[in-house]
Motif scaffolding. Structure first.
Motif, PDB file in Angstrom:
ATOM      1  N   ILE A  61      44.439  42.923  34.609  1.00  0.00           N
ATOM      2  CA  ILE A  61      44.119  41.951  34.960  1.00  0.00           C
ATOM      3  C   ILE A  61      45.143  40.301  35.028  1.00  0.00           C
ATOM      4  N   LEU A  85      44.136  33.874  36.268  1.00  0.00           N
ATOM      5  CA  LEU A  85      44.575  32.112  37.702  1.00  0.00           C
ATOM      6  C   LEU A  85      43.343  30.920  36.384  1.00  0.00           C
ATOM      7  N   VAL A  99      43.015  27.402  36.342  1.00  0.00           N
ATOM      8  CA  VAL A  99      42.073  26.242  37.214  1.00  0.00           C
ATOM      9  C   VAL A  99      42.742  24.926  36.788  1.00  0.00           C
ATOM     10  N   ALA A 150      39.741  30.593  45.435  1.00  0.00           N
ATOM     11  CA  ALA A 150      39.482  31.397  43.585  1.00  0.00           C
ATOM     12  C   ALA A 150      38.805  32.294  44.119  1.00  0.00           C
ATOM     13  N   THR A 189      40.212  36.614  44.213  1.00  0.00           N
ATOM     14  CA  THR A 189      39.125  37.614  43.047  1.00  0.00           C
ATOM     15  C   THR A 189      39.158  38.585  44.003  1.00  0.00           C
ATOM     16  N   VAL A 247      39.853  39.281  37.385  1.00  0.00           N
ATOM     17  CA  VAL A 247      40.600  37.783  37.202  1.00  0.00           C
ATOM     18  C   VAL A 247      40.095  36.725  35.661  1.00  0.00           C
ATOM     19  N   LEU A 248      40.561  36.923  35.368  1.00  0.00           N
ATOM     20  CA  LEU A 248      40.256  35.885  34.414  1.00  0.00           C
ATOM     21  C   LEU A 248      40.334  34.388  34.486  1.00  0.00           C
ATOM     22  N   LEU A 249      39.693  34.043  34.284  1.00  0.00           N
ATOM     23  CA  LEU A 249      39.315  32.119  34.610  1.00  0.00           C
ATOM     24  C   LEU A 249      40.330  31.878  33.331  1.00  0.00           C
ATOM     25  N   ILE A 250      40.610  30.948  33.528  1.00  0.00           N
ATOM     26  CA  ILE A 250      41.508  29.673  32.796  1.00  0.00           C
ATOM     27  C   ILE A 250      41.505  28.662  32.636  1.00  0.00           C
ATOM     28  N   THR A 251      40.761  27.407  31.912  1.00  0.00           N
ATOM     29  CA  THR A 251      41.088  26.081  32.926  1.00  0.00           C
ATOM     30  C   THR A 251      42.170  25.585  31.739  1.00  0.00           C
TER      31      THR A 251
END
Lengths: 343, 343
Positions: free
Chosen positions: A60, A63, A65, A80, A84, A94-98
């Motif tokens: 994994i 990412l 953002v 993005a 992916t 892909v793991l989405l991180i704010t």
DNA sequence: TTGTAGGCGTTATCAA
DNA sequence: TTGATAACGCCTACAA
């Protein structure tokens, strides 16, 4: 549905199934065929957690953002998306991180083994997050360019070259007095790379070519665009070329030039720093300098993955620094300078 | 850094540490304090894979985003952001999946135990993916509204109400002849819910109020907007109200109305179906009907999580269907009808 | 070329 | 209130 079920069905041991799937040791063609057959037939997918636990790799990529909304959002989304898709092509998710989690968020990802690598978007010059990354053993790639990219890999558009390219184009058409309409002052204050570096590239080339130039900030509303143009035309009435790096100012600017009788491209040339899709959409269609968002995403992923591989093999990953060359597409909004007729 | 290290440091067993962290059984205040102290001091984070393996829950929610670019992208990004932040607040992470993997992608997530739940964005009326979801044991929530939402939870804006709200506003100002400028025909053909339902709501209310109305598709370029407006004004020269659901047509439309002498809001009213940020940006500022993107994201996450909890407890999750009421913000682009003066 | 078995770090059951 | 320990499903070193 576990690896044992597949093994039983195919009449082999679990390790053989595992090796067929990973390709990490040779398997006879016949066995491989049988195993693959049952994997497909049973719809087997290895349990991600178990795999991560045993192999120490999650497959994994995180990412990160930005939450900020002053960047042109569709471009971020496009990056993005390509991140992916490229990741999937290599067997990664892909793991989405704010960004609001800050460095702690990345520490958590590293410590929990959730992500093998991290891609940080929208990095700024003088970004304070960068130093924190050094401590971690997570492999990191930046989309953007910090002051000191030591120990990391970076990809970004070559904004400096983009700024210079705009000047070159206008100079080639005979313009001698030009203006740069950029983003609001806040963006320069926080040293967003795309803003600062483009302007620097513009400046340097304009000076080099001994052109007269002006820089004007613009928040992007109709009023602020009118204000910016007003200043430019009163300070330098002879300005004939406009370089615009502000998506929202484009519409207002075209309109204002028209109402002021500076018909584009006969009496004024406008060149935009913006995505193709946008440039195409105006009347007249805008000459534009663009960077390929998909390339950014693709290269970022390939860089993290190559770093991950290196670290798995016990090597220290090489730090890469890739700047993507910008592209100039000439459309209807730029043309040769015409001496203004007295009429 | 594993749970055993923490246990040793705190002088307790691994299970006690585990229970302190999960809260699934009472722990004396004193022990809890000591354990928490060392968790923080050592910077311990449970290994995600091990946890998923033992507990059969990954604490990951998959977010499936469309690849299509005809939706207004910033809104999607905003939803994705709020999905991520809300998920984190509940201890979940978000995995980004692009739609090009199709149903197989979701099958993979389910089979590998990578995701406990799935949120599907941009669902269309008659969406063929929906049927595939029934087979899987993954909990699913849709952002959008399919024809048959049985066995699933859904959240969406109440586009139908939004369309009606526009009509109501114009009717209240005295307009009797109005037009709807929508997206390109392709979007209606693939039955995008936001397009079809808004138009239906508009139609129904306009008929109910016995108003004369027209619907015109528009690709969003300057030319197509000019074409749409041309048709409307030649078919129905008396049209005074314009409802616009097409972000890219707004700029062109305002400009065209101005050049045709239909000054907004004196001679024509324009009401936009678009995000606040956009509406604010035009001159004149646009009266707009809006839905809250953040609410969409938040509710979607809370719905998946509640479904996940239900299924963990062996209950069949209740199917929820939430439609968020739209908001009307009156700005400068709408006003009472003035009888056109003969001058 | 293939099989056996130990261990990865947690959770949760069973005892105490 | 707490501890010991057997899974969980996979990978991989070691054997054969």
């Amino acid at each position: 549905m576990t690896i044992r079920d597949v093994a039983r069905a195919a009449g082999v041991s679990t390790s053989t199934v595992s090796y067929v799937l990973s390709g990490k040791r040779p398997v006879s063609a016949e066995t491989r065929r049988r195993v693959e057959h049952f994997v497909a037939e049973l719809g087997y997918h290895p349990h991600a957690g178990a795999r991560a636990l045993a192999s120490k790799r999650s497959h994994i990529i995180a990412l990160v953002v930005p939450l900020r909304t002053d960047v042109y959002v569709p471009v971020m989304m496009e990056i993005a998306t390509y991140v992916t898709m490229t990741a999937r092509k290599h067997g990664y998710d892909v793991l989405l991180i704010t960004n609001d989690e800050g460095p702690d968020g990345i520490r958590r990802l590293a410590a929990s083994g959730l992500a093998d690598g991290v891609i940080l978007m929208d990095v700024e010059l003088g970004d304070e997050r960068i130093s924190t990354l050094g401590e971690l053993r997570t492999q990191t790639v930046l989309i953007g360019l910090p002051d000191d990219p030591a120990g990391l890999s970076c990809v970004d558009h070559d904004f400096s070259a983009a700024g210079a390219l705009c000047v070159d184009h206008l100079a080639g058409l005979g313009h001698r007095e030009i203006a740069f309409i950029g983003y609001g002052t806040g963006i320069y204050r926080r040293r967003a790379g795309y803003a600062e570096r483009t302007l620097a590239g513009f400046r340097a080339r304009a000076e080099e070519l001994r052109m007269r130039f002006l820089h004007s900030s613009c928040e992007g509303t109709y009023e602020s665009t009118a204000g910016a143009l007003g200043h430019i035309l009163s300070d330098r009435p002879g300005t004939t070329g406009f370089v615009v790096q502000n998506e929202r100012a484009l519409g207002p600017l075209l309109h204002l030039l028209r109402t002021r009788g500076r018909i584009v491209p006969d009496k004024a040339s406008v060149i935009a720093l913006c995505p193709e899709r946008l440039a195409d959409q105006y009347a007249p269609a805008l000459t534009a300098v663009t960077g390929a968002a998909k390339e950014l995403g693709r290269i970022a992923v390939e860089q993290v993955i190559s770093r991950i591989f290196a670290s798995v093999r016990g090597r220290r990953p090489d730090d890469a620094l890739v700047l993507l060359a910008p592209t100039l597409t000439v459309r209807e909004s730029t043309g040769p300078v015409r001496l203004s007729d007295p009429s």
